[in-house]
Design an enzyme around this catalytic site. Structure first.
Site, PDB file in Angstrom:
ATOM      1  N   CYS A 108     -15.000  -2.129   2.298  1.00  0.00           N
ATOM      2  CA  CYS A 108     -15.669  -1.582   1.118  1.00  0.00           C
ATOM      3  C   CYS A 108     -15.959  -2.639   0.055  1.00  0.00           C
ATOM      4  O   CYS A 108     -16.994  -2.572  -0.616  1.00  0.00           O
ATOM      5  CB  CYS A 108     -14.871  -0.422   0.539  1.00  0.00           C
ATOM      6  SG  CYS A 108     -13.221  -0.843  -0.056  1.00  0.00           S
ATOM      7  N   LYS A 181      -3.786   8.307   3.589  1.00  0.00           N
ATOM      8  CA  LYS A 181      -4.556   7.883   2.418  1.00  0.00           C
ATOM      9  C   LYS A 181      -5.512   9.012   2.045  1.00  0.00           C
ATOM     10  O   LYS A 181      -6.428   9.337   2.794  1.00  0.00           O
ATOM     11  CB  LYS A 181      -5.329   6.595   2.710  1.00  0.00           C
ATOM     12  CG  LYS A 181      -6.141   6.092   1.515  1.00  0.00           C
ATOM     13  CD  LYS A 181      -6.868   4.802   1.857  1.00  0.00           C
ATOM     14  CE  LYS A 181      -7.704   4.314   0.692  1.00  0.00           C
ATOM     15  NZ  LYS A 181      -8.431   3.070   1.003  1.00  0.00           N
ATOM     16  N   LYS A 234      -0.517   6.988   0.294  1.00  0.00           N
ATOM     17  CA  LYS A 234      -1.283   6.569  -0.891  1.00  0.00           C
ATOM     18  C   LYS A 234      -2.158   7.732  -1.342  1.00  0.00           C
ATOM     19  O   LYS A 234      -2.840   8.328  -0.506  1.00  0.00           O
ATOM     20  CB  LYS A 234      -2.145   5.360  -0.525  1.00  0.00           C
ATOM     21  CG  LYS A 234      -3.013   4.830  -1.652  1.00  0.00           C
ATOM     22  CD  LYS A 234      -3.886   3.684  -1.147  1.00  0.00           C
ATOM     23  CE  LYS A 234      -4.787   3.172  -2.280  1.00  0.00           C
ATOM     24  NZ  LYS A 234      -5.716   2.126  -1.811  1.00  0.00           N
TER      25      LYS A 234
END
Length: 311
Positions: A108, A181, A234
């Site tokens: 990303c 995540k 996360k």
């Protein structure tokens, strides 16, 4: 008070803490991240100075995120031999040989569209992305990473990465899998720091639905079967139930990431005098340990290390 200290159950140790750093290209760069007061983006020469300060606090683990000058459709900067992260890894291993160096592996930050995978006709191509992620992992391992941490959430990437690392001779390089995540609103400040906001759409097609709990078990099990060495959950604070669920279910090293939004909320409140910064940070980190995480990624790591040593 002495008895309270004698019988307390949970401690946060300096060696539990992992410090995230943002690395940019160029020289003499120490650029503040406006939404994260106290956090900067560093060129490698300035990072060398900062890491000396971090080392002196007792922190022994750092995770590196790259912010390249050049971006393209496939994120080629992620495996550039002379990329910001690769240069930072070589510097860190030369100057601080005992520092545990973790390389975040994702596309990303390196793609011009800001997504974590290869895009065609507006669609994220899961399987085609795996080879690119593995190239990035091998490149970072070659530059000195002790651990690679794929944060992309593509299906099958742990197995592909493990095979690629082994074939390249990096059998001892560990994989810290971002197994759980969530597609969280708490990532906002990070996307400013890493210049990684998606140019279109969002990441909900590959990051987890924050309303789901059972899915965390499935994703963790798959990553373990594919060869992950460490499991991550996360974000942290709003997902301590997930940390506890994963920790109770799997006899595996668990890490949790106290993300940028968590840091910025506490920092903003502290700067306004609304909370006791030290007390809130240490209470939050202790909650993460109490929930079952053995490793804590936090932007507060150097400061928390000082507080722990002060007692």
């Amino acid at each position: 008070m002495a008895v309270r200290e004698l019988v307390h159950e949970t401690d946060v140790r300096v060696t539990d803490l992992i410090y995230p750093v943002f690395v940019v290209e160029g020289e003499k760069v120490k650029e503040p991240v406006p939404s994260m007061p106290g956090i900067y983006r560093y060129s490698v020469d300035m990072l060398k100075i900062h890491l000396k300060e971090v080392w002196e606090t007792g922190i022994r683990s750092v995770i590196f995120f790259g912010v390249p000058d050049h971006k393209d459709a496939c994120g080629s900067g992620a495996w550039d031999e002379h990329g910001a992260v690769q240069n930072a890894l070589r510097m860190a291993k030369e100057c601080f040989p005992d520092l545990i160096c973790i390389a975040d592996i994702c596309l990303c930050e390196y793609t011009d569209h800001g997504h974590c995978g290869i895009v065609r006709d507006g669609k994220i191509l899961n399987d085609e992305t795996l080879a690119y992620l593995s190239k990035a992992a091998v490149s970072c391992a070659g530059a000195g990473a002790d651990i690679v941490a794929p944060s992309d959430m593509m299906d099958g990437r742990i197995g592909h990465m493990r095979r690629s690392l082994d074939e390249a001779g990096y059998e001892d390089t560990l994989i810290m899998a971002y197994s759980v995540k969530y597609a969280s609103a708490f990532y906002g400040p990070f996307r400013e720091a890493a210049d990684s906001a998606p140019a279109f759409g969002d990441r909900k097609t590959y990051q987890m639905d924050w309303r789901n709990k059972k899915e965390a078990i499935v994703e963790t099990q798959l990553d373990i079967e594919e060869g992950a060495d460490i499991i991550m959950v996360k974000p942290a604070m709003a997902y301590l139930d997930i940390v506890k669920t994963v920790s109770d279910r799997f006899e595996f090293p668990i890490c949790t990431y106290s993300v940028s939004g968590e840091y910025s909320m506490i920092k903003a409140a502290a700067l306004n005098g609304w909370v006791d910064e030290k007390a809130v940070v240490m209470e939050s980190l202790t909650a993460m340990k109490r929930a079952g995480a053995g490793m804590l990624i936090t932007y507060y790591a150097p400061q928390a290390a000082r507080w722990i040593r002060e007692g």
